[in-house]
Structure formats: C-alpha cells, structure tokens
Design a protein around this motif. Structure first.
Motif, mmCIF file in Angstrom:
data_model
loop_
_atom_site.group_PDB
_atom_site.id
_atom_site.type_symbol
_atom_site.label_atom_id
_atom_site.label_comp_id
_atom_site.label_asym_id
_atom_site.label_seq_id
_atom_site.Cartn_x
_atom_site.Cartn_y
_atom_site.Cartn_z
ATOM 1 N N THR A 1 -0.816 -1.054 21.226
ATOM 2 C CA THR A 1 0.072 -0.346 20.296
ATOM 3 C C THR A 1 0.930 0.649 21.060
ATOM 4 O OG1 THR A 1 -1.719 1.242 19.879
ATOM 5 C CG2 THR A 1 -1.443 -0.546 18.290
ATOM 6 N N TYR A 2 2.029 1.033 20.435
ATOM 7 C CA TYR A 2 2.941 2.022 20.997
ATOM 8 C C TYR A 2 3.135 3.110 19.943
ATOM 9 C CZ TYR A 2 3.808 -1.887 24.124
ATOM 10 O OH TYR A 2 3.626 -2.933 24.996
ATOM 11 N N ASP A 3 2.821 4.340 20.316
ATOM 12 C CA ASP A 3 2.867 5.440 19.351
ATOM 13 C C ASP A 3 4.268 5.629 18.787
ATOM 14 O OD1 ASP A 3 0.223 5.863 19.884
ATOM 15 O OD2 ASP A 3 0.526 7.656 21.115
ATOM 16 N N HIS A 4 4.307 5.911 17.495
ATOM 17 C CA HIS A 4 5.585 6.215 16.843
ATOM 18 C C HIS A 4 5.758 7.730 16.792
ATOM 19 C CE1 HIS A 4 4.935 2.069 15.022
ATOM 20 N NE2 HIS A 4 5.958 1.975 15.846
ATOM 21 N N HIS A 5 6.273 8.275 17.888
ATOM 22 C CA HIS A 5 6.572 9.694 17.961
ATOM 23 C C HIS A 5 8.068 9.900 17.733
ATOM 24 C CE1 HIS A 5 2.746 10.390 20.566
ATOM 25 N NE2 HIS A 5 2.475 10.419 19.277
ATOM 26 N N ILE B 1 0.843 -1.200 0.000
ATOM 27 C CA ILE B 1 0.000 0.000 0.000
ATOM 28 C C ILE B 1 0.874 1.244 0.000
ATOM 29 C CG2 ILE B 1 -1.606 1.361 1.396
ATOM 30 C CD1 ILE B 1 -2.898 -1.292 2.262
ATOM 31 N N ASP B 2 1.934 1.221 0.808
ATOM 32 C CA ASP B 2 2.864 2.348 0.833
ATOM 33 C C ASP B 2 3.527 2.535 -0.529
ATOM 34 O OD1 ASP B 2 4.520 4.390 2.275
ATOM 35 O OD2 ASP B 2 6.129 2.991 1.776
ATOM 36 N N LEU B 3 3.937 1.440 -1.151
ATOM 37 C CA LEU B 3 4.560 1.505 -2.480
ATOM 38 C C LEU B 3 3.587 2.064 -3.508
ATOM 39 C CD1 LEU B 3 6.737 0.792 -4.601
ATOM 40 C CD2 LEU B 3 5.756 -1.525 -4.671
ATOM 41 N N ARG B 4 2.374 1.527 -3.519
ATOM 42 C CA ARG B 4 1.381 1.965 -4.511
ATOM 43 C C ARG B 4 1.043 3.437 -4.333
ATOM 44 N NH1 ARG B 4 -0.761 3.383 -8.212
ATOM 45 N NH2 ARG B 4 -2.704 2.738 -9.199
ATOM 46 N N PHE B 5 0.865 3.870 -3.080
ATOM 47 C CA PHE B 5 0.545 5.276 -2.880
ATOM 48 C C PHE B 5 1.733 6.164 -3.209
ATOM 49 C CE2 PHE B 5 0.521 9.186 -0.417
ATOM 50 C CZ PHE B 5 -0.643 9.755 -0.932
ATOM 51 N N SER B 6 2.925 5.736 -2.866
ATOM 52 C CA SER B 6 4.117 6.538 -3.172
ATOM 53 C C SER B 6 4.246 6.786 -4.663
ATOM 54 C CB SER B 6 5.367 5.841 -2.629
ATOM 55 O OG SER B 6 5.327 5.759 -1.214
ATOM 56 N N SER C 1 6.834 9.308 13.421
ATOM 57 C CA SER C 1 8.075 8.848 12.792
ATOM 58 C C SER C 1 7.875 7.661 11.862
ATOM 59 C CB SER C 1 9.089 8.485 13.882
ATOM 60 O OG SER C 1 8.509 7.607 14.833
ATOM 61 N N ARG C 2 6.653 7.120 11.829
ATOM 62 C CA ARG C 2 6.318 6.067 10.873
ATOM 63 C C ARG C 2 4.968 6.403 10.258
ATOM 64 N NH1 ARG C 2 8.425 0.170 13.150
ATOM 65 N NH2 ARG C 2 10.036 1.001 14.545
ATOM 66 N N SER C 3 4.853 6.197 8.973
ATOM 67 C CA SER C 3 3.590 6.469 8.293
ATOM 68 C C SER C 3 3.608 5.831 6.915
ATOM 69 C CB SER C 3 3.339 7.974 8.164
ATOM 70 O OG SER C 3 4.266 8.564 7.264
ATOM 71 N N ILE C 4 2.418 5.605 6.389
ATOM 72 C CA ILE C 4 2.270 5.296 4.974
ATOM 73 C C ILE C 4 2.299 6.616 4.228
ATOM 74 C CG2 ILE C 4 0.702 4.351 3.230
ATOM 75 C CD1 ILE C 4 -0.404 2.506 5.368
ATOM 76 N N GLY C 5 2.962 6.653 3.076
ATOM 77 C CA GLY C 5 3.024 7.902 2.320
ATOM 78 C C GLY C 5 4.127 8.807 2.831
ATOM 79 N N GLY D 1 14.241 9.147 7.275
ATOM 80 C CA GLY D 1 14.033 8.085 8.254
ATOM 81 C C GLY D 1 12.594 7.751 8.570
ATOM 82 N N VAL D 2 11.629 8.378 7.916
ATOM 83 C CA VAL D 2 10.231 8.012 8.107
ATOM 84 C C VAL D 2 9.966 6.720 7.340
ATOM 85 C CG1 VAL D 2 7.830 8.677 7.692
ATOM 86 C CG2 VAL D 2 9.493 10.384 8.448
ATOM 87 N N ILE D 3 9.448 5.705 8.016
ATOM 88 C CA ILE D 3 9.249 4.400 7.400
ATOM 89 C C ILE D 3 7.792 3.953 7.572
ATOM 90 C CG2 ILE D 3 11.643 3.690 7.723
ATOM 91 C CD1 ILE D 3 10.739 2.051 10.145
ATOM 92 N N ALA D 4 7.391 2.998 6.741
ATOM 93 C CA ALA D 4 6.035 2.443 6.829
ATOM 94 C C ALA D 4 6.047 1.042 7.439
ATOM 95 C CB ALA D 4 5.398 2.398 5.439
#
Length: 374
Positions: free
Chosen positions: A236-240, A170-175, A272-276, A284-287
């Motif tokens: 879950t643990y927030d990615h801040h 999904i990250d690849l397709r949206f990117s 610090s992590r997200s799709i898109g 360094g932002v990763i999905a």
C-alpha cells in the motif's frame, strides 16, 4: 487489554436460479447495496440480525489494543472462507459456482468510532451482494456464454469491482448516517482479497498491508543484514495530503494542505482519502481506493500482514518481518534469545507485534491481522 472481535457472518440465502427481478436490479443500479437491503422486492437480501464470534485460529491471527489513546477507534474484520457465487466456466449451462474468497481488513477510525465500526459490520455482506449482482450483470451482458479461456479473468474483475462498490457503498451509507446524526468521524480502509493463490489490495488512507517473503540464503549473509530472514514488501501507499497527486486533487477542489504537526487537509485531516469525513468531501477528500492489482503468491511468500498506522509509529515493516521470524524461530527452538521480552508473555504472534509496538512507544490505537500463507 487485548480485545476479542465480533466477526460478521454472511447469512444471505440466494435462490438456486440466482434470478433477480427487474425492479431489484433497478434498485441496485440506482442505489447500490444500501438501496437493495431496504427494498421489499429483494427479500433474499435482508441481513440476518446477528453476527457471531469467530475464534482466533492459525489462519487468521489478530490482536487489537486501545493503547495510550482515550478511546478505541480501530476495527478489524477477517474471514478467509466466505463462499460467494461466481460465474462458472460455462455460465449458460451451470450459471454460478461457489468459490471461497478471503477478506482481511483494517479500519482505523478517527474523530470517533462510528465510521470504523459500521465499515467492519457491513463489509462482508455488502461484498457478497455486489459479487452476486456483478456476476449476474456479466452473465447477462454475454448472454450466458463467456470465452472459456477468459472466465478466470472475468472472475477476478468481478471480485475487484465488487470490492470497489463495497467500499463506495460503505462510505455512502455512513455519510447518510453522519449527516443525520452529526457524526464527524472517518476511517481508513485497507482491505485484502485472497482468491486461490492470488491477492488484491485496496487501500484508502494510511493503514498498511505487507507481504513477508523468505530471502535467499546469499542475501542473508550480506553484511548488516544477518538477522533479516524475512523480507517485508509494502503493498500500500499512504494517502497523505502532501503526496503530489493527492495535493493536486485537494487544491483543485478548493481545499488546502497545511502543516499542523503533519500535513493536513484544511489544517484538519492528516490523510487525503478516507471513508466518512463528510464535511471534508467538498475539499477533495475521497473514499476511492487505490489498488495493488491482483498478485500471484509465490512459494517464498510466508505471511500477509494488515495493520493500522499505530503499529508503524514505532516499528518499520522490516521490524515486523524480523519479529515474525524470531517468533517462529523461538517455537522451533532456534535463536530463542533474540525474541524481544515483549513477546515472551504474548499468547500469539499478533499480540507479540502489538505489545512490541506499544512498548517501543506508539501512542495510537494498535491493530494487526496476520495470515500465514504456507
């Protein structure tokens, strides 16, 4: 106003043999789900053109509210009965067996709705595709014979790997779309799989999943906790960006963490992590999802809650546990007076939570999915 939601439906037809051509497997290995969908040698994987409206029901309650924001950027998805072909106990003899898997997901968009909307539309179909290909790969690797004592663990690992690859694709397709159309948006992804009486949680960003469980009576009598009848456990643990491990990765990639109201990557993104967010990937932002591993549900576990972070601007996880208990008590004729006024006009438990978070001052988009587990 509370909005309805279009849920995707998996309508891919798999041949009874589940055979895949060599060229189709090569496309999958090279480009994942996006490549398979566009490849003519894989006609059975062509997406059906339409989704369908799934009505709210007791097993998948949801509500979504634009709130005080100018735009709605949240998207949600819930289907508790997706039939997927998993390896049978004797893969060589029976091949695959149809199993029911539930998927519950919240995508909290930012910088636009393009990313969250695409994620919610692709989730079910990409996941289904990856389950088939991963099952086929495991079957081929073991020559169609799995250790009978371990086949359930193979199934769980296939489902986890399929979810990981789904989020990555999904990250690849949206990117690809973002670069082509100059989209700057991104999205969280909090996705829960339910298989049998076990759950698996994958998280990207700062949406949350909670497990609500009944407390033992002795705990309910402790001073100051007389109203907390359900205990909320964060899954879950927030990615801040200021989380120690997240900061280390960002700085190693040449990014920085600065405070602008809250800690942000390069002064921009508050996670610090997200799709898109394609223009922040270099910093360094990763999905890549962080997992809470497969967890068996107990008889004390009563509800699964998945929600965007707007809910938690004004409510704590335990507040949600209390609201669920009060809602249930109200309709059982118990402790009616304790249910908040914001819930009295609500038509569902999910709407009760949304309305309460809004009335307590949340400024963000609000979305929540509640799955009763009993």
């Amino acid at each position: 106003m509370i909005a309805s939601l279009l849920f995707g439906v998996v309508l891919i037809t798999i041949p009874s043999s589940y055979g895949l051509s060599v060229s189709c497997m090569m496309e999958y290995d090279d480009g994942g789900a996006p490549a398979v969908y566009g490849y003519p040698e894989c006609p059975q994987w062509v997406l059906s053109p339409a989704g369908s409206l799934q009505n709210q029901n007791l097993n998948c309650q949801f509500a979504i509210l634009q709130g005080r924001r100018d735009y709605q950027e949240d998207a949600i998805a819930c289907n508790l009965d997706i039939k997927v072909p998993l390896l049978a106990k004797d893969a060589g003899k029976n091949g695959f067996e149809e199993e029911a898997v539930g998927i519950v997901a919240v995508f909290d968009g930012h910088g636009g709705k393009e990313c969250s909307e695409m994620a919610s539309k692709l989730l079910f179909d990409y996941f289904y595709l990856h389950v088939v290909f991963q099952s086929y790969k495991v079957m081929a690797h073991h020559n169609g014979v799995l250790p009978s004592s371990d086949y359930k663990s193979f199934q769980l690992e296939i489902l986890k790997e399929a979810l990981s690859k789904t989020i990555g694709d999904i990250d690849l397709r949206f990117s690809q779309e973002a670069i082509k159309n100059n989209f700057y948006s991104g999205s969280t992804a909090t996705v829960v799989l339910l298989y049998g009486r076990q759950i698996l949680v994958a998280n990207v960003g700062d949406s949350k999943a909670l497990l609500l469980s009944e407390k033992i009576q002795s705990a309910l009598r402790t001073e100051g906790d007389s109203t907390a009848h359900l205990s909320a456990t964060a899954l879950t643990y927030d990615h801040h960006p200021d989380r120690e491990d997240e900061r280390a990765r960002i700085e190693a990639a040449g990014g920085s963490v600065t405070n602008w109201g809250v800690p942000r990557v390069s002064g921009v993104l508050a996670m610090s992590r997200s799709i898109g967010d394609v223009y922040l990937k270099r910093y360094g932002v990763i999905a890549e999802p962080e997992y809470t591993g497969w967890r068996p549900l107990t008889t004390n576990d009563t509800h699964l809650v998945v929600a965007s972070d707007g809910i938690f601007e004004s409510l704590t996880p335990q507040d949600i546990g209390n609201l669920i208990f009060q809602w249930n008590s109200h309709f059982q004729g118990i402790e009616d007076s304790k249910m908040p006024v914001s819930c009295l006009s609500s038509t569902s438990l999910a709407e009760c939570i949304i309305n309460t978070a809004y009335e307590k001052g949340s400024h963000d988009n609000l979305s929540v999915i509640i799955v009763p587990l009993t």
